[in-house]
Design a protein around this motif. Structure first.
Motif, PDB file in Angstrom:
ATOM      1  N   LEU A  22       0.820  -1.219   0.000  1.00 44.60           N
ATOM      2  CA  LEU A  22       0.000   0.000   0.000  1.00 44.60           C
ATOM      3  C   LEU A  22       0.851   1.266   0.000  1.00 44.60           C
ATOM      4  CD1 LEU A  22      -2.984   0.910   0.242  1.00 44.60           C
ATOM      5  CD2 LEU A  22      -2.652   0.995   2.702  1.00 44.60           C
ATOM      6  N   TYR A  52       6.784 -10.240  -2.868  1.00 46.92           N
ATOM      7  CA  TYR A  52       5.566  -9.979  -2.094  1.00 46.92           C
ATOM      8  C   TYR A  52       4.757  -8.879  -2.763  1.00 46.92           C
ATOM      9  CZ  TYR A  52       2.439  -8.447   1.596  1.00 46.92           C
ATOM     10  OH  TYR A  52       1.321  -8.091   2.309  1.00 46.92           O
ATOM     11  N   ASP A  54       0.771  -7.050  -2.151  1.00 48.01           N
ATOM     12  CA  ASP A  54      -0.519  -7.128  -1.453  1.00 48.01           C
ATOM     13  C   ASP A  54      -1.647  -6.756  -2.408  1.00 48.01           C
ATOM     14  OD1 ASP A  54      -0.543  -4.414  -1.674  1.00 48.01           O
ATOM     15  OD2 ASP A  54      -0.659  -3.988   0.484  1.00 48.01           O
ATOM     16  N   SER A  55      -2.853  -6.701  -1.877  1.00 49.68           N
ATOM     17  CA  SER A  55      -4.008  -6.523  -2.761  1.00 49.68           C
ATOM     18  C   SER A  55      -3.960  -5.178  -3.500  1.00 49.68           C
ATOM     19  CB  SER A  55      -5.298  -6.636  -1.961  1.00 49.68           C
ATOM     20  OG  SER A  55      -5.291  -5.700  -0.905  1.00 49.68           O
ATOM     21  N   SER A  56      -3.357  -4.170  -2.875  1.00 56.46           N
ATOM     22  CA  SER A  56      -3.307  -2.882  -3.580  1.00 56.46           C
ATOM     23  C   SER A  56      -2.362  -2.962  -4.779  1.00 56.46           C
ATOM     24  CB  SER A  56      -2.899  -1.760  -2.632  1.00 56.46           C
ATOM     25  OG  SER A  56      -1.758  -2.130  -1.906  1.00 56.46           O
ATOM     26  N   ILE A  58      -1.905  -5.706  -6.563  1.00 53.27           N
ATOM     27  CA  ILE A  58      -2.690  -6.413  -7.577  1.00 53.27           C
ATOM     28  C   ILE A  58      -3.692  -5.452  -8.221  1.00 53.27           C
ATOM     29  CG2 ILE A  58      -4.393  -8.260  -7.891  1.00 53.27           C
ATOM     30  CD1 ILE A  58      -2.716  -9.758  -5.680  1.00 53.27           C
ATOM     31  N   GLY A  59      -4.218  -4.558  -7.398  1.00 54.01           N
ATOM     32  CA  GLY A  59      -5.122  -3.529  -7.933  1.00 54.01           C
ATOM     33  C   GLY A  59      -4.452  -2.719  -9.030  1.00 54.01           C
ATOM     34  N   ALA A  60      -3.158  -2.408  -8.821  1.00 51.92           N
ATOM     35  CA  ALA A  60      -2.419  -1.634  -9.826  1.00 51.92           C
ATOM     36  C   ALA A  60      -2.308  -2.441 -11.121  1.00 51.92           C
ATOM     37  CB  ALA A  60      -1.039  -1.261  -9.300  1.00 51.92           C
TER      38      ALA A  60
END
Lengths: 107, 527
Positions: A22, A52, A54-56, A58-60
């Motif tokens: 994030l 590593y 995180d979901s943010s 992957i959002g990108a």
């Protein structure tokens, strides 16, 4: 996190190194948006050195995919670390992205 | 809301003033101006006094030498007269003595013959007898000086004046031709003349010195004031700023160190002001997030659902402030109850806004009578896809339990498998079902799966904040720990189990702050 650009044939490759979370995802987003504006037909994210995400993060990647799709371009991931792939699989996103295992597959 | 913050800000300043007033500023007892003035003054006084003393000393010496020279010339003159006149021309000697007598600072003058008997004299001390050897108590050693006509000067007390001294000049008079002693001349000089002259000099020098001292004192005070002015301005400025007036600027525009200090001080004040404003802003922001958190927590059902053999309990906690996790459960009709868990990518305010969007769409679709799992998820995805920011997506898991058929139907949008404790097997099962998260693509197809649920079975839904909870060693909580906790505690009801899991997570985490929002939803069939 470090970001580098290179070209393989007609493909624009963005090489990401380090952890993506994030707190630095905006850097990745900015880099991705700079090459997914329609100038390139194909953008490939080389994730060899990303252990590593995180979901943010992957959002990108999702955002990059969506932008390239809007321009009728192609977007793919390459050399994905197993842990990151598992996260994608968990969210059923491994089918959403085109994923190459090696550079040879591109050419 | 703005009133509240306004009040707080006012309170803040009041408090600041109070503390400043209470502590006060320790009074300046000996100001720097006084010290500075005294330093300059003592230096100047020292210099002027030294100069004055040196001047007096030098003037006195010159004066003394001049007077001694005059007297030496007189004695040479008297000696010459005596040389020519002893035993020949008494009148010349008398005339010479009388001439000397007119000089009132001469105490005495003698002309002696070769046997030290007085030939002619004058003496203001006492009368002497002529033709008698001179005996006035002054040891002139005349006998041993028979061959030399040097002038010998002796000093001695003046019997007629307590503070006075007498300079005694004596010279042997030699015969012009054979250089034999033919007599002696003696002149006594009172130092009163020297003392008077020195007193005259002092009369001039002392007023001048005093005048200079006065000028120096005034000058030093003025100079100290001018030099100290910027320091006082700094001190005053620091006091004003210290009391909380961060808009105050110290006006010193000199290019010396003090000017530099003032500029740096002003810069520092500006920075403090900026930092304080930022702090106020961030405090307001934090307050707002705190309020938003309360609102968001209110969006998740807090009650323990217990109806006709079904228990549902949920728990959610944002890593910080607001979060993107969401759970909900609702009676669809008399037999069916629906439960949902969702996790928005990212954290904080943006994720919480997406969470609210999901909740809005979910609650509006679920209120329709005829719903199926896949339909609800597909509708949520279709409704929200266009509204999501490019990089926003959410995983979502939705299930419906039907009491009439004892079936649990579920759909998965990238959230994860169904994690379920089976009482008959005394272990947990995992049922996978593919599905792309919400917000990835508009036309995603969602399927639904159906499993039987028996009494004692317990479905545990959670977001990755639970299994990825890290302890101080960096280990993750993991599915294995969760699995063991469920198997060991399957006798608990849904509410008790949620509380147990929350406690276990907190104990595992220790002092390590949570990295992600944590949400749990447990559905248990009791009968």
């Amino acid at each position: 996190m470090e970001i580098e650009f290179r070209d393989i044939g007609d493909h624009k490759v963005i090489q990401v190194s380090g952890e993506v979370d994030l707190y630095n995802v905006s850097e990745l987003k900015k880099a991705l948006f700079s090459i997914t504006d329609g100038r390139h037909f194909s953008v490939i994210v080389d994730m060899k050195n990303v252990n590593y995400m995180d979901s943010s993060g992957i959002g990108a990647l999702v955002a990059g995919q969506k932008k390239m799709r809007a321009h009728n371009g192609r977007f793919a991931l390459m050399n994905i670390h197993e842990d990151v792939l598992n996260i994608l699989k968990l969210a059923t996103l491994d089918k959403f992205f085109k994923i190459y295992d090696t550079e040879d597959e591109i050419l | 809301m703005s009133d509240k913050t306004g009040n707080r800000r006012r309170n803040g300043t009041d408090q600041g003033k109070k503390t400043a007033g209470k502590e006060g500023r320790p009074g300046v007892k000996f100001g720097i101006r006084l010290k500075f003035s005294l330093a300059i003054m003592s230096l100047v006084v020292f210099i002027i006094l030294s100069m004055t003393l040196f001047f007096i000393w030098r003037e006195s010496n010159i004066l003394e030498m001049q007077i001694l020279e005059i007297v030496e010339r007189e004695i040479v003159h008297l000696a010459n007269t005596a040389q020519q006149s002893i035993g020949v021309d008494e009148l010349s000697i008398i005339a010479a003595i009388n001439d000397l007598k007119k000089i009132d600072y001469l105490k005495y003058a003698f002309v002696l013959d070769k046997d030290e008997a007085v030939v002619q004299y004058f003496d203001r001390r006492e009368k002497r007898a002529l033709a008698q050897p001179l005996d006035d108590g002054v040891d002139r050693n005349l006998k041993t000086r028979a061959q030399s006509d040097d002038i010998k000067i002796l000093t001695g007390r003046d019997p007629g004046d307590q503070r006075g001294r007498i300079y005694d000049f004596s010279r042997t008079v030699l015969n012009k031709f054979d250089k034999r002693k033919i007599g002696t001349v003696v002149i006594g000089l009172s130092d009163i003349i020297i003392r008077n002259e020195i007193a005259n000099i002092l009369k001039i020098i002392i007023p001048i010195s005093l005048l200079f001292l006065l000028i120096a004192i005034i000058g030093s005070v003025v100079m100290a004031s001018i030099t100290i002015r910027p320091v006082r301005a700094l001190s005053r400025g620091a006091e004003i700023i210290g009391k909380g007036n961060l808009d105050y600027r110290i006006e010193i525009n000199t290019s010396d160190e003090l000017g530099q200090l003032a500029r740096e001080f002003n810069q520092m004040t500006a920075q403090i002001k900026e930092a304080k404003e930022k702090e106020i802003e961030s405090r307001i922001m934090e307050e707002q997030i705190e309020m938003a958190k309360e609102i968001q927590e209110g969006l998740n059902p807090t009650t323990f659902y217990q109806k006709r053999g079904i228990q549902i309990k949920g728990y959610t906690k944002a890593a910080r402030g607001v979060g993107g996790d969401y759970f909900d459960y609702i009676d669809i009709d008399d037999n069916k109850v629906g439960a949902l868990i969702s996790d928005v990518a990212g954290k904080g305010v943006p994720a919480s806004l997406v969470m609210v969007m999901i909740r809005t769409v979910f609650t509006s679709y679920i209120s329709r009578k005829e719903v199926d799992c896949a339909g609800v998820v597909r509708n949520i995805n279709e409704s929200l896809n266009a509204d999501f920011a490019l990089d926003k997506f959410a995983t979502l898991f939705f299930m419906i339990y039907d009491r009439s058929s004892e079936d649990l139907t579920f759909s998965n949008a990238g959230h994860g498998p169904l994690f379920c404790y089976r009482a008959s097997m005394k272990s947990c099962t995992i049922t996978k079902l593919d599905g792309v998260p919400i917000g990835i693509q508009e036309d995603s197809e969602y399927r639904q799966a159906r499993v039987k649920l028996y009494p004692g079975d317990m479905v545990i839904l959670f977001t990755d904040g639970v299994t990825e909870m890290r302890n101080e060693q960096g280990e993750e909580y993991g599915v294995q720990r969760l699995n063991k906790l469920v198997v060991d505690n399957n006798h608990l009801n849904a509410e008790e189990f949620v509380q147990l899991l929350v406690n276990d997570l907190e104990a595992f985490r220790g002092k390590e702050p949570p990295h992600d929002d944590t949400t749990i939803l447990v559905l248990k069939r009791t009968s």
